[in-house]
Design a protein around this motif. Structure first.
Motif, PDB file in Angstrom:
ATOM      1  N   PRO A 163       0.839  -1.186   0.068  1.00  0.00           N
ATOM      2  CA  PRO A 163      -0.108  -0.022   0.159  1.00  0.00           C
ATOM      3  C   PRO A 163       1.103   1.210   0.121  1.00  0.00           C
ATOM      4  N   PHE A 164       0.507   2.526  -0.667  1.00  0.00           N
ATOM      5  CA  PHE A 164       1.144   3.437  -0.954  1.00  0.00           C
ATOM      6  C   PHE A 164       0.112   4.492  -0.727  1.00  0.00           C
ATOM      7  N   ARG A 165       0.556   5.549   0.025  1.00  0.00           N
ATOM      8  CA  ARG A 165      -0.260   6.845   0.381  1.00  0.00           C
ATOM      9  C   ARG A 165       1.096   7.983   0.626  1.00  0.00           C
ATOM     10  N   LYS A 166       0.557   9.149  -0.045  1.00  0.00           N
ATOM     11  CA  LYS A 166       1.449  10.291   0.129  1.00  0.00           C
ATOM     12  C   LYS A 166       0.544  11.498   0.035  1.00  0.00           C
ATOM     13  N   GLU A 167       0.835  12.487   1.041  1.00  0.00           N
ATOM     14  CA  GLU A 167       0.286  13.584   1.169  1.00  0.00           C
ATOM     15  C   GLU A 167       1.338  14.695   0.373  1.00  0.00           C
ATOM     16  N   ILE A 168       0.680  15.608  -0.223  1.00  0.00           N
ATOM     17  CA  ILE A 168       1.431  16.505  -1.195  1.00  0.00           C
ATOM     18  C   ILE A 168       0.948  17.931  -1.319  1.00  0.00           C
ATOM     19  N   ASP A 169       1.770  18.794  -0.699  1.00  0.00           N
ATOM     20  CA  ASP A 169       1.445  20.452  -0.581  1.00  0.00           C
ATOM     21  C   ASP A 169       1.631  20.670  -1.980  1.00  0.00           C
ATOM     22  N   PHE A 170       0.426  20.765  -2.905  1.00  0.00           N
ATOM     23  CA  PHE A 170       0.409  20.976  -4.512  1.00  0.00           C
ATOM     24  C   PHE A 170       1.241  21.989  -4.893  1.00  0.00           C
ATOM     25  N   PRO A 171       0.946  23.340  -4.239  1.00  0.00           N
ATOM     26  CA  PRO A 171       1.444  24.375  -4.872  1.00  0.00           C
ATOM     27  C   PRO A 171       2.911  24.318  -4.576  1.00  0.00           C
ATOM     28  N   ARG A 172       3.463  23.970  -3.567  1.00  0.00           N
ATOM     29  CA  ARG A 172       4.890  23.749  -3.439  1.00  0.00           C
ATOM     30  C   ARG A 172       5.595  23.010  -4.484  1.00  0.00           C
ATOM     31  N   VAL A 173       4.955  22.185  -5.119  1.00  0.00           N
ATOM     32  CA  VAL A 173       5.375  21.633  -6.367  1.00  0.00           C
ATOM     33  C   VAL A 173       6.210  22.661  -7.298  1.00  0.00           C
ATOM     34  N   PHE A 174       5.504  23.747  -7.366  1.00  0.00           N
ATOM     35  CA  PHE A 174       6.079  24.584  -8.454  1.00  0.00           C
ATOM     36  C   PHE A 174       7.155  25.785  -7.728  1.00  0.00           C
ATOM     37  N   MET A 175       7.438  25.654  -6.436  1.00  0.00           N
ATOM     38  CA  MET A 175       8.077  26.573  -5.803  1.00  0.00           C
ATOM     39  C   MET A 175       9.715  26.112  -6.083  1.00  0.00           C
ATOM     40  N   ALA A 176      10.476  26.636  -6.465  1.00  0.00           N
ATOM     41  CA  ALA A 176      11.704  26.520  -6.586  1.00  0.00           C
ATOM     42  C   ALA A 176      12.503  26.205  -5.214  1.00  0.00           C
ATOM     43  N   GLY A 177      13.290  25.124  -4.984  1.00  0.00           N
ATOM     44  CA  GLY A 177      13.804  24.493  -3.937  1.00  0.00           C
ATOM     45  C   GLY A 177      13.085  24.169  -2.841  1.00  0.00           C
ATOM     46  N   SER A 178      11.683  23.723  -2.977  1.00  0.00           N
ATOM     47  CA  SER A 178      10.704  23.401  -2.125  1.00  0.00           C
ATOM     48  C   SER A 178      10.957  21.929  -1.604  1.00  0.00           C
ATOM     49  N   GLY A 179      11.614  21.111  -2.594  1.00  0.00           N
ATOM     50  CA  GLY A 179      12.053  19.850  -2.375  1.00  0.00           C
ATOM     51  C   GLY A 179      10.637  18.986  -2.481  1.00  0.00           C
ATOM     52  N   VAL A 180       9.535  19.566  -2.950  1.00  0.00           N
ATOM     53  CA  VAL A 180       8.293  18.868  -3.166  1.00  0.00           C
ATOM     54  C   VAL A 180       8.240  18.328  -4.687  1.00  0.00           C
ATOM     55  N   GLU A 181       8.081  16.845  -4.902  1.00  0.00           N
ATOM     56  CA  GLU A 181       8.254  16.477  -6.002  1.00  0.00           C
ATOM     57  C   GLU A 181       6.861  16.232  -6.622  1.00  0.00           C
ATOM     58  N   ASP A 182       6.855  16.442  -7.994  1.00  0.00           N
ATOM     59  CA  ASP A 182       5.673  16.330  -8.685  1.00  0.00           C
ATOM     60  C   ASP A 182       5.670  14.823  -9.164  1.00  0.00           C
ATOM     61  N   ILE A 183       5.078  13.915  -8.280  1.00  0.00           N
ATOM     62  CA  ILE A 183       5.410  12.508  -8.369  1.00  0.00           C
ATOM     63  C   ILE A 183       4.569  11.732  -9.734  1.00  0.00           C
ATOM     64  N   ALA A 184       5.210  10.828  -9.991  1.00  0.00           N
ATOM     65  CA  ALA A 184       4.489  10.069 -11.294  1.00  0.00           C
ATOM     66  C   ALA A 184       3.501   8.891 -10.357  1.00  0.00           C
ATOM     67  N   LEU A 185       2.380   9.135 -11.185  1.00  0.00           N
ATOM     68  CA  LEU A 185       1.224   8.226 -10.872  1.00  0.00           C
ATOM     69  C   LEU A 185       1.415   6.948 -11.495  1.00  0.00           C
ATOM     70  N   ALA A 186       0.685   6.031 -10.963  1.00  0.00           N
ATOM     71  CA  ALA A 186       0.651   4.789 -11.557  1.00  0.00           C
ATOM     72  C   ALA A 186      -0.809   4.241 -11.806  1.00  0.00           C
ATOM     73  N   ASN A 187      -0.807   3.049 -12.510  1.00  0.00           N
ATOM     74  CA  ASN A 187      -1.921   2.340 -12.704  1.00  0.00           C
ATOM     75  C   ASN A 187      -2.933   1.955 -11.483  1.00  0.00           C
ATOM     76  N   GLY A 188      -3.890   2.335 -11.332  1.00  0.00           N
ATOM     77  CA  GLY A 188      -4.866   2.175 -10.414  1.00  0.00           C
ATOM     78  C   GLY A 188      -4.629   3.142  -9.084  1.00  0.00           C
ATOM     79  N   ASP A 189      -3.920   4.234  -9.169  1.00  0.00           N
ATOM     80  CA  ASP A 189      -3.838   5.021  -8.142  1.00  0.00           C
ATOM     81  C   ASP A 189      -5.062   5.958  -7.923  1.00  0.00           C
ATOM     82  N   SER A 190      -5.418   6.514  -7.002  1.00  0.00           N
ATOM     83  CA  SER A 190      -6.443   7.585  -6.582  1.00  0.00           C
ATOM     84  C   SER A 190      -6.024   8.730  -6.220  1.00  0.00           C
ATOM     85  N   VAL A 191      -6.322   9.764  -6.727  1.00  0.00           N
ATOM     86  CA  VAL A 191      -5.907  11.098  -6.212  1.00  0.00           C
ATOM     87  C   VAL A 191      -7.159  12.088  -5.327  1.00  0.00           C
ATOM     88  N   TRP A 192      -7.044  12.330  -4.201  1.00  0.00           N
ATOM     89  CA  TRP A 192      -8.078  13.060  -3.381  1.00  0.00           C
ATOM     90  C   TRP A 192      -7.469  14.462  -3.092  1.00  0.00           C
TER      91      TRP A 192
END
Length: 273
Positions: A163-192
């Protein structure tokens, strides 16, 4: 005439692929990665006998006339067309085969996007650069609802059978040096995407009620959003009611620059003088 009928079928297949008019067709279908369960329709220009409707099995293969068992799972639609064309050409069955594939029913390589987005639903993962990134899939879903969706996006699924679960502070994906990754999704993933956090303000303020909790919002900013204090309100009478981890409500006399938390209740007392 037969050649005219074949031409019409070829043009129809091409239009379906380009404009996405087939059942469950989607823009950018050529980048869709085929997988088990996908229902496809194969056209070969001027060769009606080679038209085939097939469902890709669990091993990622189909049985195709003249070529036998062909593995298409894991290939994009475009690459699958090239593979079938090469097989027909290299086997000396056709000199210049022109193969077109239409995905009639997508069952593989899909992710679900739920919650506070403009178009919740199931979306196909693309094979191109960024085609399987969280930002790309959220874009397909029309983006997060403005003034309704939370910045925190939750991705669940499986990775390596676990099982995989990850919380992502989405606006920080676009902030330089934030360290928050725009992760790759896989078949069967759910985004909430949950509802945006809220706070509540009442008492001696101009506009009491519920308001969205903006990022790093302070008590002073919340009061300003509520129109400020009334003539009877007093800064010394401001209290924040906050529920702790044990579920108990704590009453805090805050500094005006203290940051608020989700579900805080701000009460402004009336001045005694």
């Amino acid at each position: 005439m037969k050649w005219m009928r074949d031409m019409a079928r070829w043009l129809l297949a091409t239009m379906l692929l380009v404009f996405g008019l087939g059942a469950h067709a989607a823009a950018g279908q050529n980048d869709y990665v085929l997988g088990a369960g996908d229902q496809i329709r194969i056209f070969v220009y001027q060769n009606q006998d080679l038209q085939l409707d097939a469902r890709i099995n669990e091993s990622g293969t189909i049985s195709y006339p003249l070529l036998g068992v062909v593995k298409l799972g894991g290939l994009t639609v475009s690459d699958a067309e090239k593979k079938l064309a090469a097989g027909l050409r290299d086997g000396n069955f056709l000199k210049q085969p022109q193969v077109s594939i239409l995905v009639m029913d997508m069952k593989a390589n899909l992710v679900s996007v739920l919650g506070q987005v403009n178009r919740p639903g199931r979306f196909a993962l693309g094979a191109g650069a960024g085609g399987n990134k969280l930002s790309e899939i959220l874009a397909q879903a029309g983006g997060i609802l403005v003034n309704a969706g939370s910045d925190l996006v939750v991705v669940t699924g499986t990775r390596d059978g676990k099982p995989f679960r990850k919380e992502i502070d989405f606006p920080r994906v676009f902030m330089a040096g934030s360290g928050v990754e725009d992760i790759a999704l896989a078949n069967g993933d759910s985004v909430w995407v949950d509802r945006a956090p809220q706070i509540y303000i009442y008492g001696e303020v101009q506009r009491a009620g519920t308001m969205l909790l903006q990022r790093d919002m302070t008590v002073l900013q919340a009061l300003a959003s509520g129109g400020g204090l009334t003539l009877r309100g007093t800064q010394r009478g401001i209290r924040v009611h906050r529920r702790d981890a044990a579920g108990q409500v704590q009453v805090i006399q805050p500094d005006m620059n203290d940051k608020l938390q989700a579900n805080d209740v701000i009460y402004v007392k009336e001045s005694l003088f």
